[in-house]
Scaffold this motif. Structure first.
Motif, PDB file in Angstrom:
ATOM      1  N   ALA A 129      10.352   5.216  -4.709  1.00 29.11           N
ATOM      2  CA  ALA A 129       8.872   5.848  -4.345  1.00 29.11           C
ATOM      3  C   ALA A 129       7.824   4.676  -4.692  1.00 29.11           C
ATOM      4  CB  ALA A 129       8.291   7.302  -4.953  1.00 29.11           C
ATOM      5  N   GLU A 130       8.086   3.711  -5.335  1.00 29.77           N
ATOM      6  CA  GLU A 130       7.098   3.052  -6.163  1.00 29.77           C
ATOM      7  C   GLU A 130       7.728   2.169  -5.167  1.00 29.77           C
ATOM      8  OE1 GLU A 130       5.784   0.898 -10.435  1.00 29.77           O
ATOM      9  OE2 GLU A 130       7.460   1.239  -9.593  1.00 29.77           O
ATOM     10  N   ARG A 131       8.257   1.734  -4.932  1.00 38.00           N
ATOM     11  CA  ARG A 131       8.212   0.523  -3.599  1.00 38.00           C
ATOM     12  C   ARG A 131       7.734   0.848  -2.267  1.00 38.00           C
ATOM     13  NH1 ARG A 131      12.746  -0.930   0.181  1.00 38.00           N
ATOM     14  NH2 ARG A 131      12.734  -3.455  -0.185  1.00 38.00           N
ATOM     15  N   LEU A 132       8.048   2.399  -1.897  1.00 38.88           N
ATOM     16  CA  LEU A 132       7.772   2.807  -0.958  1.00 38.88           C
ATOM     17  C   LEU A 132       5.902   2.756  -1.324  1.00 38.88           C
ATOM     18  CD1 LEU A 132       8.646   3.468   1.738  1.00 38.88           C
ATOM     19  CD2 LEU A 132       8.901   5.801   0.949  1.00 38.88           C
ATOM     20  N   HIS A 133       5.475   3.457  -1.790  1.00 40.48           N
ATOM     21  CA  HIS A 133       3.894   3.412  -2.028  1.00 40.48           C
ATOM     22  C   HIS A 133       3.189   1.784  -1.867  1.00 40.48           C
ATOM     23  CE1 HIS A 133       0.336   4.915  -4.781  1.00 40.48           C
ATOM     24  NE2 HIS A 133       0.710   6.473  -3.650  1.00 40.48           N
ATOM     25  N   LEU A 134       3.825   1.154  -2.696  1.00 42.10           N
ATOM     26  CA  LEU A 134       2.677   0.180  -2.531  1.00 42.10           C
ATOM     27  C   LEU A 134       3.207  -0.708  -1.095  1.00 42.10           C
ATOM     28  CD1 LEU A 134       1.622  -2.063  -4.778  1.00 42.10           C
ATOM     29  CD2 LEU A 134       3.627  -2.743  -4.341  1.00 42.10           C
ATOM     30  N   PHE A 135       4.117  -0.995  -0.660  1.00 43.31           N
ATOM     31  CA  PHE A 135       4.390  -1.168   0.876  1.00 43.31           C
ATOM     32  C   PHE A 135       3.324  -1.019   2.018  1.00 43.31           C
ATOM     33  CE2 PHE A 135       6.126  -0.661   5.353  1.00 43.31           C
ATOM     34  CZ  PHE A 135       6.134  -1.473   5.673  1.00 43.31           C
ATOM     35  N   PHE A 136       3.453   0.453   1.868  1.00 38.72           N
ATOM     36  CA  PHE A 136       2.638   1.673   2.738  1.00 38.72           C
ATOM     37  C   PHE A 136       1.107   1.110   2.295  1.00 38.72           C
ATOM     38  CE2 PHE A 136       6.005   3.727   3.957  1.00 38.72           C
ATOM     39  CZ  PHE A 136       6.054   3.833   5.480  1.00 38.72           C
ATOM     40  N   ASP A 137       0.685   0.594   1.383  1.00 38.35           N
ATOM     41  CA  ASP A 137      -0.783   0.101   0.284  1.00 38.35           C
ATOM     42  C   ASP A 137      -0.525  -0.780   1.003  1.00 38.35           C
ATOM     43  OD1 ASP A 137      -1.595   2.474  -0.717  1.00 38.35           O
ATOM     44  OD2 ASP A 137      -1.306   2.083  -2.682  1.00 38.35           O
ATOM     45  N   LEU A 138       0.073  -1.892   0.749  1.00 37.76           N
ATOM     46  CA  LEU A 138      -0.277  -3.535   1.359  1.00 37.76           C
ATOM     47  C   LEU A 138      -0.192  -3.445   3.660  1.00 37.76           C
ATOM     48  CD1 LEU A 138       1.975  -5.256  -0.966  1.00 37.76           C
ATOM     49  CD2 LEU A 138      -0.557  -5.488  -1.159  1.00 37.76           C
ATOM     50  N   TRP A 139       0.871  -2.571   3.544  1.00 45.93           N
ATOM     51  CA  TRP A 139       0.827  -2.276   5.046  1.00 45.93           C
ATOM     52  C   TRP A 139      -0.754  -1.641   5.807  1.00 45.93           C
ATOM     53  CZ3 TRP A 139       4.795   0.670   8.295  1.00 45.93           C
ATOM     54  CH2 TRP A 139       4.642   0.359   9.796  1.00 45.93           C
ATOM     55  N   THR A 140      -1.376  -0.842   5.366  1.00 42.65           N
ATOM     56  CA  THR A 140      -2.979  -0.317   5.481  1.00 42.65           C
ATOM     57  C   THR A 140      -3.850  -1.192   5.211  1.00 42.65           C
ATOM     58  OG1 THR A 140      -2.306   1.119   3.959  1.00 42.65           O
ATOM     59  CG2 THR A 140      -1.730   2.542   5.917  1.00 42.65           C
ATOM     60  N   ILE A 141      -3.561  -2.103   4.364  1.00 43.14           N
ATOM     61  CA  ILE A 141      -5.131  -2.488   3.922  1.00 43.14           C
ATOM     62  C   ILE A 141      -4.874  -4.174   5.263  1.00 43.14           C
ATOM     63  CG2 ILE A 141      -5.655  -4.394   2.680  1.00 43.14           C
ATOM     64  CD1 ILE A 141      -5.089  -2.422   0.373  1.00 43.14           C
ATOM     65  N   LYS A 142      -3.475  -4.386   5.759  1.00 41.02           N
ATOM     66  CA  LYS A 142      -2.957  -5.457   6.157  1.00 41.02           C
ATOM     67  C   LYS A 142      -3.445  -5.218   7.496  1.00 41.02           C
ATOM     68  CE  LYS A 142      -0.840  -8.896   3.380  1.00 41.02           C
ATOM     69  NZ  LYS A 142       0.745  -9.278   3.263  1.00 41.02           N
ATOM     70  N   GLU A 143      -2.938  -4.197   8.729  1.00 36.30           N
ATOM     71  CA  GLU A 143      -3.536  -3.440   9.062  1.00 36.30           C
ATOM     72  C   GLU A 143      -5.268  -3.272   9.757  1.00 36.30           C
ATOM     73  OE1 GLU A 143      -1.468  -2.490  12.032  1.00 36.30           O
ATOM     74  OE2 GLU A 143       0.084  -3.346  11.711  1.00 36.30           O
ATOM     75  N   ALA A 144      -5.698  -2.999   8.483  1.00 38.64           N
ATOM     76  CA  ALA A 144      -6.925  -2.747   8.483  1.00 38.64           C
ATOM     77  C   ALA A 144      -7.552  -3.949   9.409  1.00 38.64           C
ATOM     78  CB  ALA A 144      -7.654  -1.865   7.428  1.00 38.64           C
ATOM     79  N   LEU A 145      -7.295  -4.976   8.734  1.00 38.89           N
ATOM     80  CA  LEU A 145      -7.685  -6.604   8.427  1.00 38.89           C
ATOM     81  C   LEU A 145      -7.704  -6.930   9.922  1.00 38.89           C
ATOM     82  CD1 LEU A 145      -7.247  -7.528   5.027  1.00 38.89           C
ATOM     83  CD2 LEU A 145      -9.327  -7.733   5.750  1.00 38.89           C
ATOM     84  N   ILE A 146      -5.739  -6.554  10.296  1.00 35.55           N
ATOM     85  CA  ILE A 146      -5.699  -7.472  11.520  1.00 35.55           C
ATOM     86  C   ILE A 146      -6.772  -6.473  12.507  1.00 35.55           C
ATOM     87  CG2 ILE A 146      -3.839  -7.610  13.865  1.00 35.55           C
ATOM     88  CD1 ILE A 146      -2.006  -7.514  10.369  1.00 35.55           C
TER      89      ILE A 146
END
Length: 222
Positions: A129-146
């Motif tokens: 869960a810790e890996r999944l949690h950080l991945f989605f935080d990074l993913w959404t930040i990057k998608e928002a920037l893109i």
């Protein structure tokens, strides 16, 4: 809102787009999000729904038209599962993303395609869960920037790193991207344990006063 009530808000082109969805869930997501967007834009702009229309850039990013003129507002929309996110600002490029924190069968491919070498190395030391949690935080930040940048695949998410101060602990901050020279971005994380979400907004050029900074903050509806 029920889907039949949502369809009343949509114009002819949007209804045609709605009808082309093969599966019920994405079709319903589209109608509800587009109806909510139209209702909120009418509220923000003080206009009626039939005065609104949308145009798209060559990269597919939509913007609002009011009485056949560009509306004095910027918006962005995202939805995932049962969650939708809509944000507005008076000016400046804007992007949002929301994702349910659920395991993904293509997670390793997404990590390779979306994250920088530093971010991949950090995820390699995490599990479950810790890996999944950080991945989605990074993913959404990057998608928002893109989405805020508005140039689609021209902005390669794997070539920039989200500062740990933003991806860990803090709810937001500002950063610059080497692939988007001359722009500074204000990023906010909005997620919960169930879903990850982020908003990215271009910081206006030049010094900001406190009232200007407050007026320029995105209005967010979840």
């Amino acid at each position: 809102m029920r889907e039949d009530a949502a369809l009343i808000w949509l114009d002819e082109g949007e209804v045609a787009r709605w009808s082309r969805y093969e599966f019920d869930r994405p079709r319903r997501q589209f109608s509800l999000c587009r109806a909510a967007l139209r209702a909120l834009l009418c509220e923000q702009l003080g206009c009626s729904n039939d005065e609104l229309a949308f145009q798209h850039t060559k990269f597919g990013k939509p913007s609002a038209m009011l009485r056949d003129e560009p509306a004095p507002i910027c918006f962005n929309v995202s939805h995932s599962g049962d969650h939708g996110l809509i944000a507005f600002v008076p000016e400046g490029r804007l992007g949002v993303d929301v994702e349910e924190r659920v395991d993904h069968r293509r997670l390793d491919l997404l990590i390779k395609g979306m994250l920088s070498a530093e971010e991949r190395a950090e995820l390699a030391g995490l599990h479950g869960a810790e890996r999944l949690h950080l991945f989605f935080d990074l993913w959404t930040i990057k998608e928002a920037l893109i989405k805020a940048d508005g140039t689609g695949l021209a902005l390669d998410a794997s070539r920039f790193t989200i500062p740990p101060a933003i991806s860990h602990g803090m709810t937001g901050g500002t950063l610059a991207l080497p692939q988007s020279p001359g722009a500074e971005w204000r990023v906010a994380r909005l997620g919960t344990e169930r879903f990850a979400a982020a908003v990215a907004h271009e910081v206006p050029a030049g010094p900001e006063t406190a009232p200007q900074r407050e007026a320029g903050r995105p209005v967010v509806s979840v």
